[in-house]
Structures are given as C-alpha cells and as structure tokens.
Motif scaffolding. Structure first.
Motif, PDB file in Angstrom:
ATOM      1  N   ILE A 161      44.984  27.875  29.975  1.00  0.00           N
ATOM      2  CA  ILE A 161      45.963  26.825  29.522  1.00  0.00           C
ATOM      3  C   ILE A 161      46.072  26.605  28.254  1.00  0.00           C
ATOM      4  O   ILE A 161      47.175  26.660  27.454  1.00  0.00           O
ATOM      5  CB  ILE A 161      45.733  25.426  30.288  1.00  0.00           C
ATOM      6  N   PHE A 162      44.856  26.550  27.386  1.00  0.00           N
ATOM      7  CA  PHE A 162      44.688  26.475  25.905  1.00  0.00           C
ATOM      8  C   PHE A 162      45.425  27.873  25.401  1.00  0.00           C
ATOM      9  O   PHE A 162      46.307  27.590  24.174  1.00  0.00           O
ATOM     10  CB  PHE A 162      43.417  26.379  25.583  1.00  0.00           C
ATOM     11  N   ASN A 163      45.230  28.928  25.773  1.00  0.00           N
ATOM     12  CA  ASN A 163      45.809  30.065  25.102  1.00  0.00           C
ATOM     13  C   ASN A 163      47.024  30.287  25.286  1.00  0.00           C
ATOM     14  O   ASN A 163      47.811  30.407  24.140  1.00  0.00           O
ATOM     15  CB  ASN A 163      45.179  31.385  25.950  1.00  0.00           C
ATOM     16  N   GLN A 164      47.628  29.760  26.527  1.00  0.00           N
ATOM     17  CA  GLN A 164      49.178  29.683  26.559  1.00  0.00           C
ATOM     18  C   GLN A 164      49.697  28.733  25.714  1.00  0.00           C
ATOM     19  O   GLN A 164      50.826  29.130  25.005  1.00  0.00           O
ATOM     20  CB  GLN A 164      49.566  29.385  27.974  1.00  0.00           C
ATOM     21  N   PHE A 165      49.314  27.694  25.601  1.00  0.00           N
ATOM     22  CA  PHE A 165      49.944  26.712  24.446  1.00  0.00           C
ATOM     23  C   PHE A 165      49.668  27.133  23.208  1.00  0.00           C
ATOM     24  O   PHE A 165      50.566  26.680  22.444  1.00  0.00           O
ATOM     25  CB  PHE A 165      48.877  25.389  24.604  1.00  0.00           C
ATOM     26  N   MET A 218      30.386  32.466  28.894  1.00  0.00           N
ATOM     27  CA  MET A 218      31.290  31.362  28.313  1.00  0.00           C
ATOM     28  C   MET A 218      31.999  31.773  26.826  1.00  0.00           C
ATOM     29  O   MET A 218      33.096  31.541  26.886  1.00  0.00           O
ATOM     30  CB  MET A 218      30.734  30.186  27.958  1.00  0.00           C
ATOM     31  N   LYS A 219      31.355  32.350  26.262  1.00  0.00           N
ATOM     32  CA  LYS A 219      31.804  33.002  24.977  1.00  0.00           C
ATOM     33  C   LYS A 219      32.985  34.096  25.228  1.00  0.00           C
ATOM     34  O   LYS A 219      34.098  34.133  24.621  1.00  0.00           O
ATOM     35  CB  LYS A 219      30.887  33.547  24.046  1.00  0.00           C
ATOM     36  N   GLU A 220      32.551  34.772  26.168  1.00  0.00           N
ATOM     37  CA  GLU A 220      33.607  35.831  26.580  1.00  0.00           C
ATOM     38  C   GLU A 220      34.861  35.360  27.206  1.00  0.00           C
ATOM     39  O   GLU A 220      35.722  35.922  26.942  1.00  0.00           O
ATOM     40  CB  GLU A 220      32.795  36.858  27.751  1.00  0.00           C
ATOM     41  N   MET A 221      34.608  34.205  27.775  1.00  0.00           N
ATOM     42  CA  MET A 221      35.831  33.665  28.355  1.00  0.00           C
ATOM     43  C   MET A 221      36.568  32.720  27.228  1.00  0.00           C
ATOM     44  O   MET A 221      37.640  31.940  27.523  1.00  0.00           O
ATOM     45  CB  MET A 221      35.564  32.403  29.394  1.00  0.00           C
ATOM     46  N   GLY A 222      36.160  32.535  26.264  1.00  0.00           N
ATOM     47  CA  GLY A 222      36.932  31.910  24.949  1.00  0.00           C
ATOM     48  C   GLY A 222      36.258  30.439  24.524  1.00  0.00           C
ATOM     49  O   GLY A 222      36.690  29.791  23.847  1.00  0.00           O
ATOM     50  N   GLY A 223      35.087  30.023  25.194  1.00  0.00           N
ATOM     51  CA  GLY A 223      34.496  28.719  24.909  1.00  0.00           C
ATOM     52  C   GLY A 223      33.832  29.071  23.607  1.00  0.00           C
ATOM     53  O   GLY A 223      33.230  30.005  23.353  1.00  0.00           O
ATOM     54  N   SER A 224      33.788  27.820  22.949  1.00  0.00           N
ATOM     55  CA  SER A 224      33.171  27.887  21.640  1.00  0.00           C
ATOM     56  C   SER A 224      31.883  27.053  21.227  1.00  0.00           C
ATOM     57  O   SER A 224      31.291  26.838  20.100  1.00  0.00           O
ATOM     58  CB  SER A 224      34.004  28.202  20.525  1.00  0.00           C
TER      59      SER A 224
END
Ligand code: PGA
Length: 249
Positions: free
Chosen positions: A54-58, A94-100
């Motif tokens: 959702i965040f990537n698309q936004f 998580m990092k691989e999925m984009g969480g930071s």
C-alpha cells in the motif's frame, strides 16, 4: 515531529485496507508529510506485506513526497535473523519487505512476555546490524512512580537496554509510563518535562517520544514540551479521523 502508530494486535487485512483507503487520500496527510513529519506504522507482523504494498503504491503516485516520511516496522523482532526459533519475527525478512523500524521492549512485551533489558539490548543490536532503526520503549509502573524511585529505575532500564548498542547510530527512545498506557490518563506536562530533561542530559543525541493515552485533545501540549521529538500512539491511531487530526497538530 515523529508520529508512530502502534496498532498492537488490532486490525484484520480488511480493516487495514479500509483505514488506508481513507487515510492516504486525505489532504491532512499530504500536508503533514510536506511539513516533514515522520509517520511510522507498527501493524501486527501478518499485515507487513499488505502495508508495504500500500505504501509503495502511494509513494509511486505521489513522487513529490519523501519516502522516508512514511514508513513501517514491526512491534517486536527477535535478536537472531534465522534458525530454530519457532514463532519469532525476523528483522532480516522485515527489511527485505521494506520495513525500516522496530519497537523494542514495549511494556506489554516486558510484562506479558517477560522481556528483559538484556533482551532489549540484544534486539537493538540486531536492528542496528541491519541498519534498521530501533525504538526503545521504557517507563515506570504506578508503584514505582508513587515510591519516588522512578528516575533511578528509568536510568537503570535505559543503561541496561542500551548496553552494547551503538548510540552513534539512530536510536529513538519512547517514554511510556505504564500507568498512562491505554488508561486515558496521560502524564502531565510537568512529568514529561522532568523525564525529558533527565533523558536528554544523559543521551543528548537520541530522539525522545512520549507515549501513553496520546489523543487529538492532548497532543499539542505534549509535542510542544521541550525535549520531546514526537509521540507513540496506541488507541488513537486505530481511527483514521483521530490519527489524521493528531498528525495535523
Ligand atoms: P495508548 O498506547 O496510546 O493506547 O495509551 C500507547 C502504547 O502502548 O504504545
């Protein structure tokens, strides 16, 4: 200012979808991001992929907004990234999925799951090894507050939890007095200022959040306290209207 939303064990995929379909459309959000507020969501781990998408698309659609102002992380990570640790969350995945980010040592983890300061320090190190930002939660119980021993307790909690961690890297601290979490009783401005000065004297480079019954009606006075860099919000972050009002302070 940092606005961190701790959703705890709330929201199904459908409810998260409903939340963001309104939240991300709002001008209040765009304004808040343009004002360089940093928004960080902490959903339950099972919603990670959905929220990441959702965040990537936004952000792809809104190229003028800076990516680092809208991010997400886990409410808890384990201190090993892989192995025979049934039921734990891997920071690497998580990092691989984009969480930071990751919350670490939240009082619910400490009281319900017996997490210690030692565990917190290992988790901070694990996050830092992957260049993730840890948000270390700390704070005293009502008994400690009433006994007058709370400052000593807090400094001890921090020095043990930050043991072996690299304080030259970004670490965010979150002062969450246990008696203020989910109770509707926030700490007074005076309580927050007192802890704020205590912490900044000891850890001048670390950012400091306040958490515990933060809501639209009290957020303004909390974030205007000297030494407070933002808020960690539980209950009031679950409602899109309330959270939009809160981040527009
Ligand atoms: P609350 O929770 O805002 O519902 O008090 C804060 C937290 O536990 O992080």
């Amino acid at each position: 200012m940092i606005f961190a939303a701790n959703w705890k064990l709330n929201k199904t995929q459908k409810q998260a979808q409903e939340f963001f379909s309104v939240f991300l459309q709002s001008n209040l959000l765009t304004e808040s991001l343009k004002n360089k507020n940093e928004l960080i969501f902490f959903p339950q781990a099972l919603l990670s992929e959905q929220i990441s998408n959702i965040f990537n698309q936004f952000l792809k659609k809104n190229t003028s907004l800076k990516k680092e102002y809208l991010s997400w992380g886990l409410q808890n990570i384990f201190y090993n990234n892989q192995g025979a640790f049934t039921g734990e969350n891997s920071a690497l995945t998580m990092k691989e999925m984009g969480g930071s980010f990751s919350l670490i040592g939240h009082s619910e983890r400490r009281t319900l799951f017996n997490e210690t300061n030692k565990d917190a320090s290992k988790k901070i190190k694990a996050a830092q090894d992957l260049n993730l930002v840890p948000i270390l939660c700390f704070g005293e119980s009502l008994e400690l507050r009433q006994s007058g021993e709370y400052k000593k307790f807090i400094l001890n909690q921090l020095s043990q939890s930050l043991d072996c961690t690299d304080t030259s890297k970004r670490i965010i601290l979150a002062y969450e007095p246990i008696w203020a979490i989910g109770t509707g009783k926030q700490a007074s401005d005076q309580d927050i200022t007192e802890i704020g000065s205590l912490i900044k004297e000891q850890y001048p480079k670390l950012e400091l959040l306040y958490g515990g019954s933060v809501k639209p009606s009290n957020v303004k006075s909390i974030v205007s306290q000297k030494n407070i860099d933002g808020v960690l919000v539980g209950g009031a972050s679950l409602d899109h209207n309330m959270f939009l009002e809160l981040i527009s302070v």
